[in-house]
Write a protein that holds these residues in place. Structure first.
Motif, mmCIF file in Angstrom:
data_model
loop_
_atom_site.group_PDB
_atom_site.id
_atom_site.type_symbol
_atom_site.label_atom_id
_atom_site.label_comp_id
_atom_site.label_asym_id
_atom_site.label_seq_id
_atom_site.Cartn_x
_atom_site.Cartn_y
_atom_site.Cartn_z
ATOM 1 N N VAL A 145 -0.451 9.326 -12.871
ATOM 2 C CA VAL A 145 -0.111 10.204 -11.756
ATOM 3 C C VAL A 145 0.568 11.439 -12.338
ATOM 4 N N PRO A 146 0.356 12.622 -11.758
ATOM 5 C CA PRO A 146 1.051 13.813 -12.261
ATOM 6 C C PRO A 146 2.565 13.606 -12.296
ATOM 7 N N LEU A 151 6.800 7.719 -6.146
ATOM 8 C CA LEU A 151 5.864 6.610 -6.041
ATOM 9 C C LEU A 151 6.506 5.482 -5.236
ATOM 10 N N SER A 152 5.737 4.909 -4.312
ATOM 11 C CA SER A 152 6.211 3.753 -3.551
ATOM 12 C C SER A 152 5.057 2.775 -3.377
ATOM 13 N N ARG A 177 1.590 4.701 -2.317
ATOM 14 C CA ARG A 177 1.754 6.050 -1.770
ATOM 15 C C ARG A 177 2.366 6.954 -2.832
ATOM 16 N N VAL A 178 1.755 8.119 -3.007
ATOM 17 C CA VAL A 178 2.211 9.096 -4.001
ATOM 18 C C VAL A 178 2.500 10.398 -3.273
ATOM 19 N N ALA A 183 2.383 17.508 -0.847
ATOM 20 C CA ALA A 183 1.139 16.736 -0.858
ATOM 21 C C ALA A 183 1.464 15.251 -0.936
ATOM 22 N N ALA A 184 0.687 14.469 -0.215
ATOM 23 C CA ALA A 184 0.865 13.013 -0.216
ATOM 24 C C ALA A 184 -0.493 12.346 -0.068
ATOM 25 N N THR A 185 -0.655 11.233 -0.726
ATOM 26 C CA THR A 185 -1.892 10.472 -0.615
ATOM 27 C C THR A 185 -1.584 9.000 -0.756
#
Length: 338
Positions: A145-146, A151-152, A177-178, A183-185
């Motif tokens: 991940v960048p 992070l969760s 979830r990042v 921004a979230a994805t």
């Protein structure tokens, strides 16, 4: 009088010693914390940490292992020491919380200095075996991940990337979830016991896709023009249909020839009453060839009719622009209308 006072004072000191020694022995034998295993001296201060340690000792002595583990978790948050990590890991293992046992036993071994004595080596080997046992019961996740992303997992905060460590989870499906800036994805990860896997999340790409979708959704999309039939498919269908019909006509003509030959043989032998020998064999062959040609002609004509009907429907029936494949997040959507 002095002798009596001395004897009374000695008895008082012995009584105090008897009360203190069992208490210290009970703390070492029941909690299993690092004071009794690493040789580090226990704190003699009366601060909150010492009170929490004594509470953990009492909880273990009374069999309340989960309560003792939670107390050591509080101590870990105050001071992430080797002693706290080892106690949380060992108590988590005993109550069956394998993800936390693997996490804290890993931290325990990382913080433990290289053993120099035989007893210390045996202790570390025992902890390594406990860690291996815990890892066999959980899944280990690493993340590509960048950096700087929050992070969760299943709504439980894990930390900010890069983590630099594995995250242990129970076997099964987990929601990751990042969040990176605005921004979230989210993505779903399937974890298996005893297996390690890497989760790759491109937050920037997901953010761009989300921004594009959010911008495009409120705008009404113009109705797509009705797509016309593909000329190549119409020609191909027409040619195939004509070929099947032509083949059926040829087979019917051959069937007629075999039927005439069969009838000639019967008529030549007085209606078949005297037919025998070689002419009988010729008649049988002509009859079989006639039936076979009729069957094949029926198949060819049926196929030609089906192809012709399908080509006509395709050429004249209204339709939309055809199948579309769209992506929404991690899901694909296939839409086809006629």
């Amino acid at each position: 009088m002095n002798i009596t006072v001395s004897r009374a004072l000695a008895r008082s000191l012995i009584l105090v010693a008897l009360l203190l020694v069992p208490s210290a022995g009970r703390a070492d034998s029941t909690t299993g914390h690092a004071d009794s295993t690493t040789g580090q001296p226990d704190s003699t201060t009366s601060g909150p940490e010492s009170r929490l340690q004594r509470s953990a000792d009492r909880a273990v002595a009374e069999g309340h292992l989960a309560e003792a583990r939670d107390i050591w978790l509080q101590l870990w948050q105050v001071d992430p020491s080797e002693r706290a990590a080892c106690n949380v890991g060992q108590l988590s293992l005993r109550i069956g919380d394998m993800p936390r046992a693997a996490e804290f036993l890993t931290a325990c071994l990382e913080r433990t200095p290289a053993p120099a004595e035989a007893g210390a080596r045996e202790r570390d080997q025992s902890r390594a075996l406990d860690l291996a046992r815990a890892k066999q019961a959980v899944g280990a996740l690493t993340f590509a991940v960048p950096p700087g992303a929050e992070l969760s997992i299943d709504d439980r905060p894990v930390g900010r990337t890069p983590l630099g460590r594995e995250v242990f989870v129970a076997p099964g499906s987990h929601r990751v979830r990042v969040v990176l800036g605005s921004a979230a994805t989210e993505t779903t990860v399937e974890a298996r016991a005893g297996e390690a896997r890497q989760v790759v999340v491109d937050v920037a790409l997901a953010a761009r896709a989300g921004a594009t979708t959010a911008t495009a959704m409120p705008r009404p999309q113009p109705t797509a023009p009705t797509a016309g039939p593909a000329a190549g498919l119409v020609v191909l269908g027409s040619v195939a249909s004509a070929g099947c019909v032509t083949l059926g006509a040829v087979l019917l003509a051959r069937s007629g020839e075999h039927e005439r030959r069969f009838n000639d043989l019967l008529e030549h032998n007085h209606g078949g009453y005297r037919i025998a020998g070689l002419e009988l064999q010729h008649a049988q062959r002509a009859y079989v060839a006639m039936e076979r040609a009729e069957e094949r002609a029926a198949v060819a004509l049926t196929a030609g009719a089906i192809l012709a009907a399908g080509t006509l429907v395709y050429a004249f029936f209204p339709r939309s622009q055809g199948p579309r494949l769209t992506a929404a997040g991690t899901r694909l959507h296939l839409e086809a209308t006629w």
